[in-house]
Design a protein around this motif. Sequence first.
Motif, PDB file in Angstrom:
ATOM      1  N   GLY A 211       0.714  -1.165  -0.021  1.00 59.54           N
ATOM      2  CA  GLY A 211       0.034  -0.270  -0.353  1.00 59.54           C
ATOM      3  C   GLY A 211       0.343   1.482  -0.095  1.00 59.54           C
ATOM      4  O   GLY A 211       0.112   2.389  -0.056  1.00 59.54           O
ATOM      5  N   GLY A 212       2.158   1.328  -0.078  1.00 58.32           N
ATOM      6  CA  GLY A 212       2.966   2.854  -0.169  1.00 58.32           C
ATOM      7  C   GLY A 212       3.735   2.804  -0.555  1.00 58.32           C
ATOM      8  O   GLY A 212       3.891   1.331  -1.735  1.00 58.32           O
ATOM      9  N   HIS A 213       4.303   3.320  -1.705  1.00 59.07           N
ATOM     10  CA  HIS A 213       5.210   3.860  -3.217  1.00 59.07           C
ATOM     11  C   HIS A 213       6.373   4.403  -2.673  1.00 59.07           C
ATOM     12  O   HIS A 213       6.485   5.478  -1.647  1.00 59.07           O
ATOM     13  CB  HIS A 213       4.352   5.151  -4.068  1.00 59.07           C
ATOM     14  CG  HIS A 213       2.732   3.991  -3.901  1.00 59.07           C
ATOM     15  ND1 HIS A 213       1.632   3.165  -4.782  1.00 59.07           N
ATOM     16  CD2 HIS A 213       1.751   4.617  -3.430  1.00 59.07           C
ATOM     17  CE1 HIS A 213       1.080   3.373  -4.558  1.00 59.07           C
ATOM     18  NE2 HIS A 213      -0.074   3.844  -3.964  1.00 59.07           N
ATOM     19  N   ALA A 214       7.607   4.308  -2.942  1.00 56.45           N
ATOM     20  CA  ALA A 214       8.732   4.642  -2.967  1.00 56.45           C
ATOM     21  C   ALA A 214       9.223   5.055  -4.000  1.00 56.45           C
ATOM     22  O   ALA A 214       9.520   4.246  -4.819  1.00 56.45           O
ATOM     23  CB  ALA A 214       9.646   3.094  -2.088  1.00 56.45           C
ATOM     24  N   ARG A 215       9.713   6.033  -4.289  1.00 59.46           N
ATOM     25  CA  ARG A 215       9.128   6.993  -5.588  1.00 59.46           C
ATOM     26  C   ARG A 215      11.035   7.725  -5.559  1.00 59.46           C
ATOM     27  O   ARG A 215      11.109   8.385  -4.803  1.00 59.46           O
ATOM     28  CB  ARG A 215       8.745   7.849  -5.936  1.00 59.46           C
ATOM     29  CG  ARG A 215       8.684   8.820  -7.704  1.00 59.46           C
ATOM     30  CD  ARG A 215       7.560   9.660  -7.940  1.00 59.46           C
ATOM     31  NE  ARG A 215       7.847  10.286  -9.072  1.00 59.46           N
ATOM     32  CZ  ARG A 215       8.517  11.184  -9.282  1.00 59.46           C
ATOM     33  NH1 ARG A 215       9.693  12.030  -8.630  1.00 59.46           N
ATOM     34  NH2 ARG A 215       8.883  11.735 -10.563  1.00 59.46           N
ATOM     35  N   ALA A 216      12.075   6.717  -6.883  1.00 57.45           N
ATOM     36  CA  ALA A 216      13.532   7.542  -6.730  1.00 57.45           C
ATOM     37  C   ALA A 216      13.448   7.841  -8.485  1.00 57.45           C
ATOM     38  O   ALA A 216      13.412   7.142  -9.250  1.00 57.45           O
ATOM     39  CB  ALA A 216      14.255   6.653  -6.138  1.00 57.45           C
TER      40      ALA A 216
ATOM     41  N   PRO B 174      -1.522   6.057  -0.932  1.00 57.55           N
ATOM     42  CA  PRO B 174      -2.688   6.387  -2.085  1.00 57.55           C
ATOM     43  C   PRO B 174      -3.211   7.772  -1.846  1.00 57.55           C
ATOM     44  O   PRO B 174      -3.772   8.189  -1.016  1.00 57.55           O
ATOM     45  CB  PRO B 174      -4.129   5.112  -1.363  1.00 57.55           C
ATOM     46  CG  PRO B 174      -2.400   4.023  -0.955  1.00 57.55           C
ATOM     47  CD  PRO B 174      -1.779   4.325  -0.233  1.00 57.55           C
ATOM     48  N   GLY B 175      -3.032   8.320  -2.518  1.00 60.20           N
ATOM     49  CA  GLY B 175      -3.824   9.714  -2.813  1.00 60.20           C
ATOM     50  C   GLY B 175      -2.674  10.426  -2.040  1.00 60.20           C
ATOM     51  O   GLY B 175      -3.032  11.641  -2.027  1.00 60.20           O
ATOM     52  N   GLN B 176      -1.633  10.500  -1.775  1.00 56.83           N
ATOM     53  CA  GLN B 176      -0.479  11.206  -1.395  1.00 56.83           C
ATOM     54  C   GLN B 176       1.078  11.771  -1.536  1.00 56.83           C
ATOM     55  O   GLN B 176       1.666  12.314  -0.975  1.00 56.83           O
ATOM     56  CB  GLN B 176      -0.113  10.241   0.403  1.00 56.83           C
ATOM     57  CG  GLN B 176      -1.013  10.240   1.716  1.00 56.83           C
ATOM     58  CD  GLN B 176      -0.605   9.279   2.877  1.00 56.83           C
ATOM     59  OE1 GLN B 176       0.448   9.111   2.044  1.00 56.83           O
ATOM     60  NE2 GLN B 176      -0.814   9.080   3.283  1.00 56.83           N
TER      61      GLN B 176
ATOM     62  N   SER C 266       1.764  14.774  -2.046  1.00 58.89           N
ATOM     63  CA  SER C 266       2.573  15.755  -0.278  1.00 58.89           C
ATOM     64  C   SER C 266       3.225  13.970  -0.269  1.00 58.89           C
ATOM     65  O   SER C 266       2.731  14.208   0.985  1.00 58.89           O
ATOM     66  CB  SER C 266       1.421  15.938   0.285  1.00 58.89           C
ATOM     67  OG  SER C 266       0.782  15.308   0.320  1.00 58.89           O
ATOM     68  N   PRO C 267       4.174  13.624  -0.433  1.00 60.27           N
ATOM     69  CA  PRO C 267       5.640  12.571   0.224  1.00 60.27           C
ATOM     70  C   PRO C 267       5.909  12.974   0.894  1.00 60.27           C
ATOM     71  O   PRO C 267       6.683  13.840   1.334  1.00 60.27           O
ATOM     72  CB  PRO C 267       6.355  11.845  -1.469  1.00 60.27           C
ATOM     73  CG  PRO C 267       6.764  12.957  -1.750  1.00 60.27           C
ATOM     74  CD  PRO C 267       5.017  13.880  -2.027  1.00 60.27           C
ATOM     75  N   LEU C 268       6.491  11.817   2.248  1.00 60.84           N
ATOM     76  CA  LEU C 268       7.817  11.886   2.071  1.00 60.84           C
ATOM     77  C   LEU C 268       9.069  12.571   2.378  1.00 60.84           C
ATOM     78  O   LEU C 268       8.846  11.314   0.994  1.00 60.84           O
ATOM     79  CB  LEU C 268       7.460  11.047   3.669  1.00 60.84           C
ATOM     80  CG  LEU C 268       6.229  11.082   4.797  1.00 60.84           C
ATOM     81  CD1 LEU C 268       5.885   9.965   5.956  1.00 60.84           C
ATOM     82  CD2 LEU C 268       6.365  12.517   5.690  1.00 60.84           C
TER      83      LEU C 268
ATOM     84  N   ASP D 128      -0.106  -1.409   7.905  1.00 62.32           N
ATOM     85  CA  ASP D 128      -1.148  -2.039   7.953  1.00 62.32           C
ATOM     86  C   ASP D 128      -2.269  -0.460   7.413  1.00 62.32           C
ATOM     87  O   ASP D 128      -3.151  -0.115   7.144  1.00 62.32           O
ATOM     88  CB  ASP D 128      -1.247  -2.597   7.820  1.00 62.32           C
ATOM     89  CG  ASP D 128      -0.764  -4.375   6.937  1.00 62.32           C
ATOM     90  OD1 ASP D 128       0.208  -3.960   6.637  1.00 62.32           O
ATOM     91  OD2 ASP D 128      -0.674  -4.802   8.105  1.00 62.32           O
ATOM     92  N   ASP D 129      -2.594   0.677   8.633  1.00 62.19           N
ATOM     93  CA  ASP D 129      -2.685   1.492   8.913  1.00 62.19           C
ATOM     94  C   ASP D 129      -2.546   2.854   8.421  1.00 62.19           C
ATOM     95  O   ASP D 129      -3.818   3.112   8.295  1.00 62.19           O
ATOM     96  CB  ASP D 129      -3.270   1.614  10.375  1.00 62.19           C
ATOM     97  CG  ASP D 129      -1.430   2.078  10.465  1.00 62.19           C
ATOM     98  OD1 ASP D 129      -0.688   1.926   9.857  1.00 62.19           O
ATOM     99  OD2 ASP D 129      -1.281   1.999  12.023  1.00 62.19           O
ATOM    100  N   GLY D 130      -2.421   2.645   6.877  1.00 61.65           N
ATOM    101  CA  GLY D 130      -1.608   3.741   6.360  1.00 61.65           C
ATOM    102  C   GLY D 130      -1.148   4.836   6.403  1.00 61.65           C
ATOM    103  O   GLY D 130      -0.929   6.112   6.428  1.00 61.65           O
ATOM    104  N   ILE D 131      -0.492   4.554   8.368  1.00 57.92           N
ATOM    105  CA  ILE D 131      -0.119   5.813   9.352  1.00 57.92           C
ATOM    106  C   ILE D 131       1.444   5.715   8.720  1.00 57.92           C
ATOM    107  O   ILE D 131       2.646   4.775   8.685  1.00 57.92           O
ATOM    108  CB  ILE D 131      -0.221   6.025  10.610  1.00 57.92           C
ATOM    109  CG1 ILE D 131      -1.319   6.192  10.795  1.00 57.92           C
ATOM    110  CG2 ILE D 131       1.302   7.063  11.822  1.00 57.92           C
ATOM    111  CD1 ILE D 131      -1.938   5.906  12.151  1.00 57.92           C
TER     112      ILE D 131
END
Length: 314
Positions: free
Chosen positions: A171-176, A204-206, A209-211, A223-226
């Motif tokens: 559920g998370g995305h790491a972009r480089a 999803p949907g973030q 404004s990624p970290l 899994d809680d999306g935090i």
Amino acid sequence: MKADGRQRHADTALSDEALEWLVKLHSGRASEADHAAFTRWRNRSPGHEEAALEAEAIWNGLGIAGSGLRDAHRQRVTRRAVLGGAAVAVSGAALYGSGIVGPHLFADHTTGIAGQRSIALPDGSTAFLNADTALSVDFTQARRGLRLFRGQATFTVAHDPARPFVVDAQGGHARAVGTVFDVDIRPREVAVTVLEGVVAISGPGQEASPLTAHADQRVRYGDDGIFAPAESVDAQSETAWRRGKLIFNRRPLGDVVAEIGRYRSGSILVAGASLSALEVTGVFDLRDPDAVLEVMEQTLPIRITRLPFLTIIR
């Protein structure tokens, strides 16, 4: 850049040598000649001395992981031991159960128990898969996409600003664009650790404004999306599996058991209200994944039952 990379490699090699020395010196079989040889080794250069001091800091830290709990529960003493090149310190409480399941059926690339392999990707990037890992590749003209179904992989990304390199995991995305980073799917979270460059991590949907995580930083999400803010780590220690080692720094027992499960056959089940939050700190050799279990059995108030296909810690 290349010079910096060679220097980091040299520093890592010295750190590994220093840790090997400490394992030997604390094995109970070291002679006075061994101690003298280590003294000569650390005096060879300022870099050797720095590596020795860092290794001693890691080793000495094994004794303080559970200090708070021991202060509160003095009658429950956590002891410390060294066996077969492993050192462990433990504290905590809770419940955890884990099982080993096969790699995802639809993965393009997989590794089995104790297996590791390097994958050459179509754009010149590479993916180094840890044991018990499953990965799929979906490259298009606009996006270099990958999906990590399970396990852990380190990605060395070829520079291509026109096509972002994105790893999807739980559920998370790491972009480089051009960097080196590691994605590790753990029992309760995913950890993205950056070794070189910058990585943007989002859910999803973030994506807007990624970290952002830089070299020697890590972002974790569950899994809680935090998503936890980027935190400083030693990226080389976090990815020591690439060099045949496991280095844990206050990792929960459940995570450690899952990690060990990547390198040995059979399932490991941890059960009991006093076990799930145990914190483990230590340096281990991947060639002996059962060493941590042996240490815990000898040093903690637990029992380990070994069945043909199941190991139970209680």
